[in-house]
Design a protein around this motif. Structure first.
Motif, PDB file in Angstrom:
ATOM      1  N   SER A  74       0.827  -1.207   0.000  1.00 16.08           N
ATOM      2  CA  SER A  74       0.000   0.000   0.000  1.00 16.08           C
ATOM      3  C   SER A  74       0.862   1.257   0.000  1.00 16.08           C
ATOM      4  N   VAL A  75       2.043   1.185   0.617  1.00 17.44           N
ATOM      5  CA  VAL A  75       2.958   2.329   0.595  1.00 17.44           C
ATOM      6  C   VAL A  75       3.457   2.565  -0.828  1.00 17.44           C
ATOM      7  N   GLN A  76       3.741   1.473  -1.547  1.00 18.94           N
ATOM      8  CA  GLN A  76       4.169   1.610  -2.933  1.00 18.94           C
ATOM      9  C   GLN A  76       3.098   2.303  -3.764  1.00 18.94           C
ATOM     10  N   ALA A  77       1.829   1.925  -3.540  1.00 19.04           N
ATOM     11  CA  ALA A  77       0.734   2.551  -4.283  1.00 19.04           C
ATOM     12  C   ALA A  77       0.677   4.047  -4.021  1.00 19.04           C
ATOM     13  N   ARG A  78       0.835   4.429  -2.761  1.00 14.12           N
ATOM     14  CA  ARG A  78       0.786   5.851  -2.424  1.00 14.12           C
ATOM     15  C   ARG A  78       1.964   6.609  -3.033  1.00 14.12           C
ATOM     16  N   VAL A  79       3.129   5.982  -3.059  1.00 11.97           N
ATOM     17  CA  VAL A  79       4.295   6.631  -3.659  1.00 11.97           C
ATOM     18  C   VAL A  79       4.090   6.815  -5.161  1.00 11.97           C
ATOM     19  N   MET A  80       3.619   5.782  -5.837  1.00 15.94           N
ATOM     20  CA  MET A  80       3.405   5.875  -7.282  1.00 15.94           C
ATOM     21  C   MET A  80       2.346   6.907  -7.641  1.00 15.94           C
ATOM     22  N   GLU A  81       1.345   7.085  -6.755  1.00 12.66           N
ATOM     23  CA  GLU A  81       0.305   8.085  -6.994  1.00 12.66           C
ATOM     24  C   GLU A  81       0.856   9.505  -6.994  1.00 12.66           C
ATOM     25  N   THR A  82       1.831   9.737  -6.134  1.00 15.39           N
ATOM     26  CA  THR A  82       2.261  11.112  -5.865  1.00 15.39           C
ATOM     27  C   THR A  82       3.641  11.454  -6.397  1.00 15.39           C
ATOM     28  N   THR A  83       4.352  10.472  -6.969  1.00  9.84           N
ATOM     29  CA  THR A  83       5.733  10.708  -7.382  1.00  9.84           C
ATOM     30  C   THR A  83       5.904  10.376  -8.859  1.00  9.84           C
ATOM     31  N   LYS A  84       6.554  11.236  -9.558  1.00  8.01           N
ATOM     32  CA  LYS A  84       6.837  10.986 -10.971  1.00  8.01           C
ATOM     33  C   LYS A  84       8.114  10.150 -11.082  1.00  8.01           C
ATOM     34  N   PRO A  85       8.111   9.101 -11.934  1.00  6.18           N
ATOM     35  CA  PRO A  85       9.330   8.285 -12.097  1.00  6.18           C
ATOM     36  C   PRO A  85      10.505   9.148 -12.563  1.00  6.18           C
ATOM     37  N   PRO A  86      11.745   8.749 -12.222  1.00  2.13           N
ATOM     38  CA  PRO A  86      12.115   7.470 -11.603  1.00  2.13           C
ATOM     39  C   PRO A  86      11.793   7.402 -10.110  1.00  2.13           C
ATOM     40  N   ILE A  87      11.390   6.211  -9.685  1.00  3.78           N
ATOM     41  CA  ILE A  87      11.050   5.939  -8.285  1.00  3.78           C
ATOM     42  C   ILE A  87      11.928   4.790  -7.804  1.00  3.78           C
ATOM     43  N   ARG A  88      12.571   4.977  -6.679  1.00  4.84           N
ATOM     44  CA  ARG A  88      13.388   3.901  -6.093  1.00  4.84           C
ATOM     45  C   ARG A  88      13.229   4.008  -4.581  1.00  4.84           C
ATOM     46  N   VAL A  89      12.295   3.214  -4.023  1.00  2.00           N
ATOM     47  CA  VAL A  89      11.971   3.328  -2.594  1.00  2.00           C
ATOM     48  C   VAL A  89      12.007   1.960  -1.933  1.00  2.00           C
ATOM     49  N   ILE A  90      12.204   1.988  -0.632  1.00  2.00           N
ATOM     50  CA  ILE A  90      12.109   0.802   0.206  1.00  2.00           C
ATOM     51  C   ILE A  90      11.130   1.117   1.324  1.00  2.00           C
ATOM     52  N   CYS A  91      10.211   0.170   1.601  1.00  2.00           N
ATOM     53  CA  CYS A  91       9.084   0.435   2.497  1.00  2.00           C
ATOM     54  C   CYS A  91       9.057  -0.573   3.641  1.00  2.00           C
ATOM     55  N   PRO A  92       9.664  -0.267   4.763  1.00  2.00           N
ATOM     56  CA  PRO A  92       9.581  -1.159   5.924  1.00  2.00           C
ATOM     57  C   PRO A  92       8.341  -0.834   6.757  1.00  2.00           C
TER      58      PRO A  92
END
Length: 345
Positions: free
Chosen positions: A175-193
């Motif tokens: 769900s964190v990935q979904a929120r990041v993709m909604e609000t961030t323009k690629p490139p995206i490189r995240v880690i979600c603990p």
């Protein structure tokens, strides 16, 4: 006569010794209030002969200044004493108090974050109480997918007639990935603990809450080879330079193609033992290329961008690293167990 009173009061003030705030306030009222000793002398000052006014006036100013300074000094001394006493715990044991230690899950989570941070991944966070849209719908789960059922998910608000209105405890950190993709323009490189929840029976191998670390990389021309290399680098950093990996085909709604990754058993070196069930391999995570439907649902053009995602259970990695046989030990707060990790901090 007035000079004698001033000298007498000066001597009294210089010899004041109090121990409480109430006593200091009483002294202030006695000497400096409108009805106090010094105000009374000020009233008498009008009757002083003209030739003595200069001398008496100077003495009165000296008296008032001395009284003010003395009271301020007493207040400061009392504050220092109270502050010093507040730092004393009279119930404290005379024996040294041992230092605590970080929880083993925290130790491993920090190590995972550190490894991926050195590869360019940044931290992302999101709420544990989530809506169905971010946990399931935007992750390409069908409306009748079993994961939405009451048997798997903890519902805060359950709307059987409209699953999009469900409020749940997140069952994965995707769900964190979904929120990041909604609000961030690629490139995206995240880690979600983060901590996640699933409606499972608590046993030595499962729990109703546990911890995950998920990673996401979205950019142009991202390939499965990129994913494999990142995971190989992670495995060797975490478990040793001789660690090997293998990827087995699998299925996840949010990735296509999908795979599960095994590492060579670091206990037997891949020869086979009880820990790896004599296969020489131990599963540690799931991964795959982000499904184009997920990209589109999150507002990213799947024709221009591609990406990969992976997710692992922190308890699983901790089990492998420290050979902890029972998941329940991580949440029982047994000090004897926690002390075993003092040297791992």
């Amino acid at each position: 006569m007035i000079l004698e009173k001033i000298e007498q009061l000066l001597e009294e003030i210089n010899n004041i010794n109090v121990t409480t705030a109430e006593e200091i306030e009483a002294i202030r009222l006695k000497y400096l209030s409108k009805k106090g000793e010094i105000s009374g002398l000020m009233a008498e000052f009008r009757n002083v002969p003209a030739e003595q006014k200069k001398v008496v006036g100077m003495k009165l100013n000296e008296l008032k200044q001395t009284a003010t300074e003395r009271i301020n000094t007493l207040k400061e001394q009392l504050c220092n004493e109270v502050s010093h006493e507040a730092n004393l715990d009279l119930t404290r044991t005379p024996y040294p108090i041992p230092l605590g230690t970080r929880h083993p899950l925290t130790i491993v989570t920090n190590e995972i974050i550190d490894i991926f941070s050195r590869m360019g991944f940044i931290l992302a966070d999101g709420p544990e109480v989530e809506d169905d849209m971010h946990v399931f719908t935007k992750m390409n789960f069908a409306a009748d997918h079993p994961a939405r059922d009451m048997q798997d998910t903890f519902f805060v608000e359950h709307n059987p007639n409209d699953v999009t209105k469900n409020i749940i405890l997140r069952s994965h950190t995707s769900s964190v990935q979904a929120r990041v993709m909604e609000t961030t323009k690629p490139p995206i490189r995240v880690i979600c603990p983060g901590r996640v929840y699933r409606n499972e029976a608590i046993t030595a191998r499962a729990h109703c809450f546990f911890h995950q670390v998920e990673g996401l990389y979205i950019d142009k021309n991202v390939s499965f080879t990129d994913l494999k290399q990142v995971l190989l680098s992670f495995a060797r950093e975490m478990f040793g330079a001789d660690t090997k990996i293998r990827l087995r085909p699998s299925y996840f709604p949010f990735t296509e193609p999908s795979a599960e990754m095994d590492i060579s058993c670091h206990i037997c070196g891949g020869v086979g033992c009880g820990f790896c069930k004599h296969t020489g391999w131990v599963e540690i995570l799931g991964c795959g290329m982000v499904d184009p439907n997920v990209l589109e649902l999150c507002g990213i053009d799947s024709k221009e961008y591609s990406g990969y995602a992976f997710g692992m259970g922190v308890e699983r990695i901790t089990n492998l690293k420290y050979q902890v046989s029972d998941l329940r030990m991580f949440s029982e707060n047994d000090v004897r167990f926690l002390r075993e990790f003092e040297t791992a901090n």
